[in-house]
Enzyme design. Sequence first.
Site, PDB file in Angstrom:
ATOM      1  N   ASP A  23       0.727  -1.184   0.323  1.00  0.00           N
ATOM      2  CA  ASP A  23       0.384   0.192   0.263  1.00  0.00           C
ATOM      3  C   ASP A  23       0.773   0.859   0.095  1.00  0.00           C
ATOM      4  OD1 ASP A  23      -1.955   1.502   0.366  1.00  0.00           O
ATOM      5  OD2 ASP A  23      -3.033   0.356   1.699  1.00  0.00           O
TER       6      ASP A  23
HETATM    7  C1  BGC Z   1      -4.948   3.124  -0.454  1.00  0.00           C
HETATM    8  C2  BGC Z   1      -5.301   1.452  -1.700  1.00  0.00           C
HETATM    9  C3  BGC Z   1      -5.305   3.117  -2.611  1.00  0.00           C
HETATM   10  C4  BGC Z   1      -3.545   4.007  -2.350  1.00  0.00           C
HETATM   11  C5  BGC Z   1      -3.580   4.226  -3.706  1.00  0.00           C
HETATM   12  C6  BGC Z   1      -3.475   3.657   0.225  1.00  0.00           C
HETATM   13  O1  BGC Z   1      -3.937   5.164   0.873  1.00  0.00           O
HETATM   14  O2  BGC Z   1      -5.003   2.765   1.230  1.00  0.00           O
HETATM   15  O3  BGC Z   1      -6.213   1.133  -1.166  1.00  0.00           O
HETATM   16  O4  BGC Z   1      -5.244   2.522  -3.794  1.00  0.00           O
HETATM   17  O5  BGC Z   1      -3.311   4.478  -1.121  1.00  0.00           O
HETATM   18  O6  BGC Z   1      -4.677   5.507  -3.769  1.00  0.00           O
END
Ligand code: BGC
Length: 736
Positions: A227
């Site tokens: 993530d």
């Molecule tokens: C989120 C993810 C997301 C990623 C990219 C993160 O903060 O937890 O679900 O895909 O950001 O935007």
Amino acid sequence: MSREPRIRRLVGELALEKKVRLTHGANDPEGRATGYVAGVDRLGIPPLRMADGPLGVRIPNESATAFPAPMALAATFDADLASEHGEALGRETRGKGQDVLLAPGANLVRVPHNGRNFEYFAEDPVLSASLAGAVVAGIQSQDVVATPKHYVANSQETARAAVDAEIDERALRELYLPSFRSAVEAGAGSIMTAYNDVNGTRMSDHERLLRDVLKGEWGFEGYVVSDWFGTEGAAAAANGGLDLEMPGITMAEMQSAMAGDDADAADGNGDEAGELPDAIADGMPDHESCERFADSLAEAVESGAVSEDRLDDMVARVLREMDRVGLLEGGDDRADGAVDTPAHRELATRVATRGTVLLENDRVLPFSDDADVAVIGPNVDEPVLGGGGSSETTPVVETDPQAGLAERADGEVTVAHGLPRIEGVSMLEEFTGGEDDRAEPSREPDLEGAAAAAREADVAVVFVRDTASEAVDREDLRLPGRQNELVETIAAENDRTVVVVNSSGPIECPWHEEVAAVLENWYPGQAHGDAVASILYGDADPGGRLPVTFAPEDAYPTADERRYPGVDGTARYDEGVFVGYRHFDSAEREPTYPFGHGRSYADYEYVDADPDLEDGTVRVTVENTADRDGREVVQVYVRPPTVDGVDRPVRELAGFESVAIPAGERVSVTVDLEALAFARYGEDGEGWTVDPGEYALEVGRSSRDIRATLRTDLEAGFRERVRQSLATGGPPPTDG
Ligand code: BGC
């Protein structure tokens, strides 16, 4: 050349620095992708582009179909519809020139307050797994890589990047892992790790869950992506099984990319990151503490801290997925994709309609065409597109409740807000310092005006909503502001008051016995007004059933702060498998609305139920005894035998089937039974076990409305087949 030799040849031709380049993110020169891996021109390896997310494709300053939230999709209890939904998301991803969709959200709903519940499916693993697999298959049918997230136990946003989820193996296996396993079985090309720790280890470093379980037992051949800013040590992550580190750029670069600044601006290395507002800061990872693959992976490989084989495996996994979606062949044969097509608009409306749950109805719904309707609520002139965060999608077209009703009604429609607008949370605005362009001058409360409108009308419909966002949890399960008071005021004026709830998950409904009808309409997306009007007027039967239990907040097991949000950085999942209805059933507590509940405008008689355990199915015959067409969701639960020393849930969902039944007709549906519902995971090396003894198969309309019970001693052969289907490991790990 077939895939594996081609991948091996490419990996063999890459120098160390180029290999490392394929294991981390970089700035998208076009400033559109949320995740971007730079390619290697010389070898014909193009860049890989990733976009969020589960509600629609998000590219800064661009629009796309804003589909209903996944929880609304889950409420349809319809895996075929979920695969159609996934296919449309995949098509839009390609239509935007992207290769990877950062979806679906596959976390089990454990905490009713979780700010991201709307991005997830359900509190039940069989329902969640079935939909996760279907959405993945749909997305990937469009030559797009799906990325189920967040693996695993990302059950809360409060301190999501710091909390350690302490979970026993049984709860992991029975509840939290099945959706991811199902996504892998559906062919998911990528899995995103969660920010949190599980049992003391950061998920992006979690050798046992990444290498042993995901890649080893389940045979996952795709890549594991972090993530965003979720990693810490580079060597620990690589050795733990992470293949791709994201976003690989600084927070300042990320913020300007999210704001849609042009690539030059986004390229300003060393820019200071804008301060994050307090409201979301607690839920954000520490972007300064991640050691990037770009900076240190090559050195880790040279020093032997990470083996060259492991690096080759990381690269091969990324290349394999690029190849699978046609990127290594010049991309000419890939699906073209399309955005905001008439078919996608229709699908967005259909899912929002089908997912709407009729919680109560005291003969007030559906409305007659010529009824005079008072449309009341602080936000009736805007659709609820979703919650805040990375899933925020901007639609091309939208209908709000007031417009949807005005369009459909033959009678008079009056509108009253009653209260100041409830501000939705836009994390993207907070993040990028942008403005909410829907914001209006603050309105004074006018409960009396709303009451007067309700008095004059034949029926009053009150729209209420919660607010939810990534990076923060809901403080409580009450409706924000004075919305409960608004509902009570209107209900006192008009005994034909209908409440439409737009929420991210369960809410408390203290007024539910004072009103004539309640609809749960979730976050319906761009088609909000049309979808809700078609249910209110009975053009469609409310086909939704609850994928989560509704109860007062102190009735959930997570009311104990040790469990949620945790004490001293640890959230103890010591309720074990007793989450959602498993808890309410075993504690013998009456929820406000149980899992699986939802009324129809038609009436059904369960005529016959006939199990075929050779096939693992139950054939159920249902008659629609009403004079109008309806849609029923047939549910089958398993009640296991009692085993000394083992606490089992009273019942577990084993299968379901949503079926349209014309007025007065009988249909037979075949419900497939999932192995998971029969088995339990024994600790101490026992593993998947199917106990001998008498099982009951309960067939009904919800977890608390059982219409037929079939008792059976499972024969040994069946028990062994069930056990094996869960225990079967995949091929041995392929990484070094
Ligand atoms: C989120 C993810 C997301 C990623 C990219 C993160 O903060 O937890 O679900 O895909 O950001 O935007």
